[in-house]
Design an enzyme around this catalytic site. Sequence first.
Site, PDB file in Angstrom:
ATOM      1  CG  ASP A 165      -1.435   1.259   1.659  1.00 46.39           C
ATOM      2  OD1 ASP A 165      -2.123   1.841   0.814  1.00 46.39           O
ATOM      3  OD2 ASP A 165      -1.172   1.740   2.797  1.00 46.39           O
TER       4      ASP A 165
ATOM      5  CG  ASP B 226      -1.426   7.871   1.210  1.00 46.12           C
ATOM      6  OD1 ASP B 226      -0.573   8.750   1.331  1.00 46.12           O
ATOM      7  OD2 ASP B 226      -2.274   7.849   0.294  1.00 46.12           O
TER       8      ASP B 226
ATOM      9  NE  ARG C 131      -2.661  13.189  -1.167  1.00 43.26           N
ATOM     10  CZ  ARG C 131      -1.933  12.972  -2.256  1.00 43.26           C
ATOM     11  NH1 ARG C 131      -1.291  11.839  -2.436  1.00 43.26           N
ATOM     12  NH2 ARG C 131      -1.828  13.899  -3.185  1.00 43.26           N
TER      13      ARG C 131
ATOM     14  NE  ARG D 103      -8.392  14.179  -3.056  1.00 42.32           N
ATOM     15  CZ  ARG D 103      -8.150  13.434  -1.959  1.00 42.32           C
ATOM     16  NH1 ARG D 103      -9.145  12.991  -1.215  1.00 42.32           N
ATOM     17  NH2 ARG D 103      -6.923  13.145  -1.626  1.00 42.32           N
TER      18      ARG D 103
ATOM     19  CB  SER E 153     -11.573  11.568   1.008  1.00 41.78           C
ATOM     20  OG  SER E 153     -10.452  10.706   0.863  1.00 41.78           O
TER      21      SER E 153
ATOM     22  CG  PHE F  35      -4.445  -7.826   5.986  1.00 42.93           C
ATOM     23  CD1 PHE F  35      -3.074  -7.801   6.197  1.00 42.93           C
ATOM     24  CD2 PHE F  35      -5.272  -8.261   7.024  1.00 42.93           C
ATOM     25  CE1 PHE F  35      -2.529  -8.206   7.421  1.00 42.93           C
ATOM     26  CE2 PHE F  35      -4.738  -8.664   8.240  1.00 42.93           C
ATOM     27  CZ  PHE F  35      -3.364  -8.643   8.438  1.00 42.93           C
TER      28      PHE F  35
ATOM     29  CG  ASP G 140      -7.467 -12.447  -1.921  1.00 43.30           C
ATOM     30  OD1 ASP G 140      -8.475 -12.000  -2.494  1.00 43.30           O
ATOM     31  OD2 ASP G 140      -6.825 -13.438  -2.340  1.00 43.30           O
TER      32      ASP G 140
ATOM     33  CB  THR H 106      -2.141 -11.587  -0.069  1.00 46.09           C
ATOM     34  OG1 THR H 106      -3.205 -11.416   0.874  1.00 46.09           O
ATOM     35  CG2 THR H 106      -2.541 -11.032  -1.410  1.00 46.09           C
TER      36      THR H 106
HETATM   37  O1  M1P Z   1      -4.445   5.699  -0.008  1.00 41.38           O
HETATM   38  C1  M1P Z   1      -5.374   6.003   0.977  1.00 41.38           C
HETATM   39  C2  M1P Z   1      -6.296   7.125   0.525  1.00 41.38           C
HETATM   40  O2  M1P Z   1      -5.520   8.296   0.357  1.00 41.38           O
HETATM   41  C3  M1P Z   1      -6.256   9.450   0.078  1.00 41.38           C
HETATM   42  O3  M1P Z   1      -7.139   9.698   1.154  1.00 41.38           O
HETATM   43  P1  M1P Z   1      -7.227  11.098   1.954  1.00 41.38           P
HETATM   44  O4  M1P Z   1      -7.091  12.187   0.962  1.00 41.38           O
HETATM   45  O5  M1P Z   1      -8.570  11.012   2.612  1.00 41.38           O
HETATM   46  O6  M1P Z   1      -6.118  11.088   2.983  1.00 41.38           O
HETATM   47  C4  M1P Z   1      -7.079   9.285  -1.171  1.00 41.38           C
HETATM   48  O7  M1P Z   1      -6.256   9.290  -2.294  1.00 41.38           O
HETATM   49  C5  M1P Z   1      -7.897   8.006  -1.118  1.00 41.38           C
HETATM   50  O8  M1P Z   1      -8.471   7.762  -2.365  1.00 41.38           O
HETATM   51  C6  M1P Z   1      -7.029   6.826  -0.763  1.00 41.38           C
HETATM   52  O9  M1P Z   1      -7.835   5.675  -0.600  1.00 41.38           O
END
Ligand code: M1P
Length: 252
Positions: free
Chosen positions: A16, A18, A25, A138, A183, A225, A227, A230
């Site tokens: 993954d 983030d 981000r 956003r 989000s 996770f 599945d 995996t």
């Molecule tokens: O990768 C996790 C999430 O990251 C972003 O979420 P947020 O802006 O809420 O921190 C988005 O890109 C979301 O689509 C993605 O699932």
Amino acid sequence: MSFSQKEDPSTLVLFDVDGTLTPARLFISDEMKTTLAKLRQKVVIGFVGGSDFSKQLEQLGPNVLEEFDYCFSENGLTAYKQGKALASQSFINWIGDEKYNKLVKFILKYLSEIDIPIRRGTFVEFRKGMINVSPVGRNASTEERNEFEKFDKEHNVRAKMVDALKENFPDFGLTYSIGGQISFDVFPTGWDKTYCLQHVDKEGFKEIHFFGDKCYEGGNDWEIFTDKRTIGHSVTSPNDTINILNELFKLN
Ligand code: M1P
């Protein structure tokens, strides 16, 4: 680098983005890059994130197509193997404009009626494989993101909105996933991170490891996770990812 040059080309390690490869981000660290480069000598590596490819480029660096064997954006709706694009799908073709309009009208009305301390811009982001809905918007800054996240922990803004969507669109075949800070993602059921596995199923990997930070039920790493295909690793931060990789794959 071809797979056959690796020490163990029958093992794939997927990450993954983030909270696993980078802070939410934000950007990949030099230490993570070095760790992944060492890992890539041994096994096949890839990332799978909900964001679109341009955001992943910002976070992981401009050379991701050369630095990862597999790149999966939007859960694998956009996919690259060894720098070459694989076949892709789209959310709007799947749902159709009539249903899509009903959904977005509901979302915008709902968002206009709730009380939250701040609003910025881009409340619905239209992506190839999903829509991303953000009550604060956003365009929120990092500080505003942190504030919203705190507010949401107390008031469950996103969880309540997801419940309302489920109640109002029970037959739309949609899954809602609260993966980040501000989000949630909306996509066809089955188009979660397991979607990317169809791109690797035929390769005959003996082991597919997955590293994620939202591996609890309702988190956006849960499906892949748990599945059967995996071996899941739940991490608490990018540093935790590095520590587990060093130990598991003896990278030091
Ligand atoms: O990768 C996790 C999430 O990251 C972003 O979420 P947020 O802006 O809420 O921190 C988005 O890109 C979301 O689509 C993605 O699932």
